[in-house]
Enzyme design. Structure first.
Site, PDB file in Angstrom:
ATOM      1  N   TYR A  86      75.926 -26.774  25.318  1.00  0.00           N
ATOM      2  CA  TYR A  86      76.985 -26.337  24.106  1.00  0.00           C
ATOM      3  C   TYR A  86      76.017 -26.982  22.516  1.00  0.00           C
ATOM      4  O   TYR A  86      76.004 -26.488  22.121  1.00  0.00           O
ATOM      5  CB  TYR A  86      78.062 -27.097  23.689  1.00  0.00           C
ATOM      6  CG  TYR A  86      78.671 -26.991  22.543  1.00  0.00           C
ATOM      7  CD1 TYR A  86      79.360 -25.566  23.409  1.00  0.00           C
ATOM      8  CD2 TYR A  86      78.629 -27.752  21.919  1.00  0.00           C
ATOM      9  CE1 TYR A  86      80.256 -25.056  21.934  1.00  0.00           C
ATOM     10  CE2 TYR A  86      79.681 -26.895  20.561  1.00  0.00           C
ATOM     11  CZ  TYR A  86      80.353 -26.017  20.449  1.00  0.00           C
ATOM     12  OH  TYR A  86      80.901 -25.488  19.776  1.00  0.00           O
ATOM     13  N   PHE A  88      72.317  -4.122  -0.513  1.00  0.00           N
ATOM     14  CA  PHE A  88      72.329  -3.927   0.658  1.00  0.00           C
ATOM     15  C   PHE A  88      74.262  -4.392   0.873  1.00  0.00           C
ATOM     16  O   PHE A  88      74.240  -4.903   0.543  1.00  0.00           O
ATOM     17  CB  PHE A  88      71.460  -4.666   1.671  1.00  0.00           C
ATOM     18  CG  PHE A  88      71.521  -4.113   3.360  1.00  0.00           C
ATOM     19  CD1 PHE A  88      71.380  -3.018   3.744  1.00  0.00           C
ATOM     20  CD2 PHE A  88      72.567  -4.999   3.952  1.00  0.00           C
ATOM     21  CE1 PHE A  88      71.193  -2.657   5.095  1.00  0.00           C
ATOM     22  CE2 PHE A  88      73.255  -4.856   5.417  1.00  0.00           C
ATOM     23  CZ  PHE A  88      72.482  -3.670   6.101  1.00  0.00           C
ATOM     24  N   THR A  89      74.423  -2.995   1.853  1.00  0.00           N
ATOM     25  CA  THR A  89      75.677  -3.352   1.633  1.00  0.00           C
ATOM     26  C   THR A  89      75.942  -4.620   2.397  1.00  0.00           C
ATOM     27  O   THR A  89      77.473  -5.149   1.847  1.00  0.00           O
ATOM     28  CB  THR A  89      76.404  -2.482   3.419  1.00  0.00           C
ATOM     29  OG1 THR A  89      75.432  -2.244   4.363  1.00  0.00           O
ATOM     30  CG2 THR A  89      75.967  -0.977   2.298  1.00  0.00           C
ATOM     31  N   ASP A 137      65.399 -11.778   1.816  1.00  0.00           N
ATOM     32  CA  ASP A 137      66.013 -10.881   3.186  1.00  0.00           C
ATOM     33  C   ASP A 137      64.895 -10.350   3.970  1.00  0.00           C
ATOM     34  O   ASP A 137      64.497  -9.599   3.583  1.00  0.00           O
ATOM     35  CB  ASP A 137      66.745  -9.677   2.739  1.00  0.00           C
ATOM     36  CG  ASP A 137      68.038  -8.739   4.244  1.00  0.00           C
ATOM     37  OD1 ASP A 137      67.149  -8.954   4.812  1.00  0.00           O
ATOM     38  OD2 ASP A 137      69.031  -8.473   3.721  1.00  0.00           O
ATOM     39  N   LYS A 145      66.131  -5.915  13.982  1.00  0.00           N
ATOM     40  CA  LYS A 145      65.338  -5.572  13.225  1.00  0.00           C
ATOM     41  C   LYS A 145      64.574  -5.899  13.755  1.00  0.00           C
ATOM     42  O   LYS A 145      63.827  -5.824  15.294  1.00  0.00           O
ATOM     43  CB  LYS A 145      65.751  -4.956  11.897  1.00  0.00           C
ATOM     44  CG  LYS A 145      67.324  -5.730  11.305  1.00  0.00           C
ATOM     45  CD  LYS A 145      67.934  -4.215  11.633  1.00  0.00           C
ATOM     46  CE  LYS A 145      69.554  -4.076  11.068  1.00  0.00           C
ATOM     47  NZ  LYS A 145      69.496  -4.914   9.869  1.00  0.00           N
ATOM     48  N   ARG A 192      73.761   7.342   3.667  1.00  0.00           N
ATOM     49  CA  ARG A 192      73.325   6.643   3.398  1.00  0.00           C
ATOM     50  C   ARG A 192      73.731   6.916   1.542  1.00  0.00           C
ATOM     51  O   ARG A 192      72.525   7.438   0.999  1.00  0.00           O
ATOM     52  CB  ARG A 192      71.688   6.091   3.459  1.00  0.00           C
ATOM     53  CG  ARG A 192      71.826   4.561   3.986  1.00  0.00           C
ATOM     54  CD  ARG A 192      72.529   3.412   4.288  1.00  0.00           C
ATOM     55  NE  ARG A 192      72.828   2.488   5.131  1.00  0.00           N
ATOM     56  CZ  ARG A 192      73.744   1.648   5.404  1.00  0.00           C
ATOM     57  NH1 ARG A 192      74.756   1.875   4.943  1.00  0.00           N
ATOM     58  NH2 ARG A 192      73.070   1.200   6.752  1.00  0.00           N
ATOM     59  N   PHE A 210      81.669   3.124   5.172  1.00  0.00           N
ATOM     60  CA  PHE A 210      80.764   4.262   5.602  1.00  0.00           C
ATOM     61  C   PHE A 210      80.929   4.157   7.732  1.00  0.00           C
ATOM     62  O   PHE A 210      80.877   5.365   8.421  1.00  0.00           O
ATOM     63  CB  PHE A 210      79.125   3.923   5.336  1.00  0.00           C
ATOM     64  CG  PHE A 210      78.681   2.213   5.691  1.00  0.00           C
ATOM     65  CD1 PHE A 210      79.275   1.784   4.568  1.00  0.00           C
ATOM     66  CD2 PHE A 210      78.403   2.217   6.986  1.00  0.00           C
ATOM     67  CE1 PHE A 210      78.239   0.507   5.209  1.00  0.00           C
ATOM     68  CE2 PHE A 210      77.797   1.131   7.252  1.00  0.00           C
ATOM     69  CZ  PHE A 210      77.895   0.183   5.871  1.00  0.00           C
TER      70      PHE A 210
END
Ligand SMILES: *Cc1c(COP(=O)(O)O)cnc(C)c1O
Length: 460
Positions: free
Chosen positions: A76, A128-129, A219, A262, A386, A452
């Protein structure tokens, strides 16, 4: 006679295990897309042949990463895998303090809550969303400061992810530096089509923000792909390693949010990394509320081990060359068929310009949503919208009408072969050949957040 032969790159790996693909018929696909409300996000993956919905969490892990899963220390607190991940992030990216999160948006949530106060302004190189939504939920407002070229799918600027420093200067003059908690910089800007920011621009941005005491938050979801384009296009970087370029990019920023799904070649995971002790202290406290203890942040020990190995692999020059090379191969095929795509070809996928593909549809008839459904119907290739659906609504309820109305053919890393690229391009060409007969869609169900993902449509 002297002959020179072309030297191709090839995938820098060989295949040890395969996953069989399912082929479907057109009647099967018509039933499936109707049941999915013409939204490719609502298709079952079993009904998909080649899945280009996203490059998020869809990469193939290496044998070393799979072996790493067996080294999971499922404690943990204080897992060995956390310390390996922390050291990898410090070594590869140079950030001082690390908090793992279950994925990128977990880091965005924590960071936004710490740094943004109601009424604040967050300038960034295109939205970005999830990032913008967390900024807005924390009471901030996003302002786009990307160069104008980024909004033009025909413009071939080599660094369409660059910040327009005059726009930023104007935002600072209008609102005052005190209202700007940080400038949000994405590397290889997703929504612009996977377009890079240059090192020169980052350096200038650093100088300008430093003058006003404003942080830069990075980001870094696709930082390795961005580094590849700097290596290829920016003077002085052709002989530098991707690893050193990535390190330099990070050095001009004060902290980062990362979706490791990614670039970092894992199926789940992310982190928040900062250089500022006070921000770290607050984040270490908040992560307990939303993700889990600060040494696991919603991840299993084995996930952190796979992420650490994936980060190392992502910075290998041969890996990234083949990754971007495959995207370029697909893009060139589509161009040869006359299909309108965003240029230059980006790092993680091909973005087809639905406005030029279906010029007879208005943006209220959802051209990109329509085109994604048509590609699926043709071949079982799943892509995503998009455009106006992804852009959503402003806090006052009005629709955003983005200039870019795109269908994204996103390539998972190390998953598909060159022959798959041929099949994908041929399907896009078949739909292009009968584009005049394609009718648009109307939205019949609209969720409140990130519509979306779950919106439903019917044919007009
Ligand atoms: C995917 C993505 C995110 C969000 O990360 P998740 O892991 O999906 O939560 C943030 N920024 C960019 C640029 C992304 O592509």
């Amino acid at each position: 006679m002297h002959t020179t032969y072309k030297r191709s790159w090839a995938e820098p790996y060989k295949i040890k295990m395969v996953e069989l693909l399912k082929m479907t018929t057109r009647p099967h696909r018509l039933k499936a897309i109707r049941e999915a409300g013409f939204n490719t996000f609502l298709l079952r993956s079993e009904d998909v042949y080649i899945d280009l919905l996203t490059d998020s969490g869809t990469s193939a892990m290496s044998d070393r990463q799979w072996a790493g899963l067996l080294l999971g220390d499922e404690a943990y607190a204080g897992s060995r895998n956390f310390y390996r991940l922390e050291k990898t992030i410090q070594d590869c990216y140079g950030y001082r303090y690390v908090i793992p999160t279950h994925q990128g948006r977990g880091a965005e949530n924590i960071l936004s809550k710490i740094l943004i106060k109601p009424g604040d302004i967050i300038p960034g190189n295109m939205y970005f969303t999830t990032t913008r939504l967390h900024q807005e939920l924390a009471g901030g407002a996003f302002v786009d400061i990307i160069i104008d070229e980024a909004h033009d799918p025909l413009n071939e600027h080599p660094f369409k992810g660059n910040v327009d420093l005059n726009k930023l200067d104007q935002v600072i003059k209008t609102h005052g530096a005190a209202k700007i908690p940080y400038v949000a910089i994405a590397t290889n800007v997703n929504m612009a089509g996977g377009q890079p920011i240059s090192m020169a621009n980052l350096r200038e941005l650093r100088a300008l923000t430093q003058k006003h005491g404003i942080r830069i938050i990075h980001d870094m979801t696709r930082v390795a792909e961005n580094a590849w384009f700097i290596h290829e296009r920016e003077p002085g970087y052709a002989n530098k390693s991707i690893r050193s370029i990535v390190h330099e990019i990070c050095s001009y920023t004060d902290g980062a949010t990362m979706s490791a799904k990614k670039d970092a070649l894992v199926n789940i995971g992310g982190f928040l990394a900062v250089n500022d002790w006070e921000v770290f202290e607050e984040a270490r406290n908040l992560v307990v509320v939303y993700e889990g203890l600060h040494t696991y942040g919603g991840l299993a020990g084995r996930d952190m081990e796979a992420m650490a190995i994936g980060i190392e692999e992502s910075l290998d020059n041969n890996h990234i060359r083949a990754r971007v090379g495959q995207v370029e191969y697909l893009g060139h095929m589509m161009e040869n068929y006359g299909i309108p795509i965003v240029k230059p070809i980006g790092g993680h996928g091909i973005f087809v310009d639905a406005k030029r593909f279906l010029p007879h549809l208005s943006q209220d008839e959802y051209p990109a949503q329509t085109l994604a459904a048509e590609i699926y119907l043709d071949s079982g290739v799943r892509t995503m919208e998009r455009g106006v659906v992804s852009a959503g609504r402003k806090p006052n309820g009005e629709n955003y009408y983005p200039k870019l109305e795109l269908v994204r053919f996103t390539l998972p890393r190390r998953v598909y072969t060159q022959a798959h690229m041929d099949v994908i391009a041929e399907s896009a060409a078949a739909v292009f050949a009968r584009r005049n007969r394609i009718k648009g869609l109307k939205m019949v169900y609209e969720p409140k957040y990130l519509r979306f993902f779950q919106a439903r449509f019917e044919r007009l």
